[in-house]
Scaffold this active site. Structure first.
Site, PDB file in Angstrom:
ATOM      1  N   ARG A  26       0.834  -1.211   0.000  1.00  0.00           N
ATOM      2  CA  ARG A  26       0.000   0.000   0.000  1.00  0.00           C
ATOM      3  C   ARG A  26       0.862   1.252   0.000  1.00  0.00           C
ATOM      4  O   ARG A  26       0.539   2.242  -0.657  1.00  0.00           O
ATOM      5  CB  ARG A  26      -0.964  -0.019   1.185  1.00  0.00           C
ATOM      6  CG  ARG A  26      -2.045   1.047   1.077  1.00  0.00           C
ATOM      7  CD  ARG A  26      -3.121   0.889   2.117  1.00  0.00           C
ATOM      8  NE  ARG A  26      -2.599   1.027   3.458  1.00  0.00           N
ATOM      9  CZ  ARG A  26      -3.312   0.778   4.566  1.00  0.00           C
ATOM     10  NH1 ARG A  26      -4.572   0.394   4.471  1.00  0.00           N
ATOM     11  NH2 ARG A  26      -2.771   0.925   5.748  1.00  0.00           N
TER      12      ARG A  26
ATOM     13  N   LYS B 152      -2.763   6.577   1.009  1.00  0.00           N
ATOM     14  CA  LYS B 152      -2.575   7.062   2.380  1.00  0.00           C
ATOM     15  C   LYS B 152      -1.656   8.288   2.372  1.00  0.00           C
ATOM     16  O   LYS B 152      -0.550   8.269   2.936  1.00  0.00           O
ATOM     17  CB  LYS B 152      -2.027   5.933   3.254  1.00  0.00           C
ATOM     18  CG  LYS B 152      -2.479   6.039   4.692  1.00  0.00           C
ATOM     19  CD  LYS B 152      -2.330   4.737   5.412  1.00  0.00           C
ATOM     20  CE  LYS B 152      -2.424   4.886   6.912  1.00  0.00           C
ATOM     21  NZ  LYS B 152      -3.704   5.365   7.422  1.00  0.00           N
TER      22      LYS B 152
END
Ligand SMILES: Cc1ncc(COP(=O)(O)O)c(C=O)c1O
Length: 337
Positions: A79, A182
């Site tokens: 991620r 993120k």
């Protein structure tokens, strides 16, 4: 330093070391452990002005057999790189990321809350562009720093549901923007909506889809999950929601427990129909939601604690993280591998 494990909350408690990597001339260096918390940064650094900053969050646990293990670090590596690609930051090799996390935890074993305290070692990787510049362009140099902090059990006095408020007319992300990664800026953008929720007596803000404000998206720092009256685990399918590693894991555990799963758009008109609602993420695994406030309406899911289906999933996940039930999916990575 003597840590009072039973007093830990979710606040930063400095540990012995952090691990740092520097990207220069097109490559990452070998990295090094540091014992202080300060960095030297140009006042013109990209990360301060143009926001090339992203981060991750994961946890290490002291398990029942007294071994320390990290939950799915490879997923955080992936991620982090998906965020890095979108922000035109350099990717960090996944194996190197996992090794760095293990090195950090190994050097800070004294800070991992012992088995039985309900605590864990929270691990925070942060990557940022450091090139001094005034023109807007991607940075040439970057730092990746991974630090840790022991944190306590979230549910000290038993599982208490939180209330949520739909941030009416406020968004954390744009329809085709950065909601799925993120990037630090997403969290700055959710501070004001969360303050509005708090001003109205709710702990968290729930966001609707930023294009039409018709579909449920997620909470400020956790994914939205619900159990329908038919016992189906439902969670939004949306391009502007952060792909939660805990949600992905709960979906797999639901499969193991024969709980049907639907990853699909969830219209806000479904909210009054759900039997159980929760937020899920690394910090808490599952937070039950007691009430959702939307305009003049209130949807009530009960204040007694966690509903039976979410509770079963919660207990399975926590049992797995503390090595109390078999890790059939091989999610836990041994620090002494
Ligand atoms: C916006 C948002 N959604 C969802 C999550 C949950 O993700 P994870 O399960 O990977 O912690 C987080 C926490 O990182 C988050 O900040």
């Amino acid at each position: 330093m003597k840590i009072e494990w039973d007093k830990l909350g979710f606040e930063l408690l400095p540990t012995k070391s952090n691990i740092r990597f520097r990207y220069e001339d097109g490559r990452w260096n070998v990295g090094c452990l540091f014992n202080d918390y300060d960095i030297k940064l140009s006042i013109a650094s990209n990360c301060l002005h143009y926001g090339q900053t992203c981060f991750e969050g994961l946890k290490a646990f002291c398990c029942r057999d007294n071994k320390v293990r990290v939950f799915r670090p490879q997923e955080n590596a992936r991620r982090l790189n998906s965020t890095a690609r979108y922000l035109l930051m350099p990717e960090f090799p996944e194996d190197k990321f996992v090794d760095a996390v293990l090195t950090l935890v190994k050097d800070n074993l004294d800070y991992v809350p012992p088995y039985g305290t309900g605590g864990s070692l929270y691990i925070r990787p942060v990557m940022f562009g450091t090139t001094p510049q005034i023109g807007i362009s991607p940075s040439n140099e970057y730092e990746l720093i991974i630090f840790a902090s022991p944190v306590g059990p979230y549910y000290k006095g038993g599982i208490k549901p939180v209330d949520a408020m739909i941030a009416d007319g406020l968004d954390r992300a744009a329809p085709k923007g950065t909601g799925h990664i993120k990037v630090a800026g997403n969290y700055a953008a959710s501070l004001y909506p969360t303050k509005c929720a708090k001003d109205n007596g709710c702990s968290v803000a729930l966001f609707l889809d930023p294009k039409n404000h018709e579909y449920v998206e997620e909470f400020g720092t956790s994914n939205f999950i619900a159990i329908t009256r038919d016992g189906v685990y439902a969670t939004p399918d949306s391009g502007s929601v952060l792909p939660s590693i805990i949600n992905k894991s709960l979906i797999q555990l639901a499969g193991d427990l024969d709980i049907p799963v639907e990853v699909r758009p969830i219209h806000k008109s479904e909210l009054p129909e759900f039997a159980e609602v929760g937020g899920c993420g690394t910090a808490v695994v599952i937070t039950p939601v007691g009430k959702i406030f939307y305009k003049n309406e209130v949807y009530d899911y009960g204040t007694a604690g966690m509903g039976p289906v979410l509770k079963k999933l919660y207990q399975t996940m926590v049992g797995l993280q503390y090595g109390e039930i078999p890790d059939d999916h091989h999610w836990m990575v041994d620090v002494d591998k």
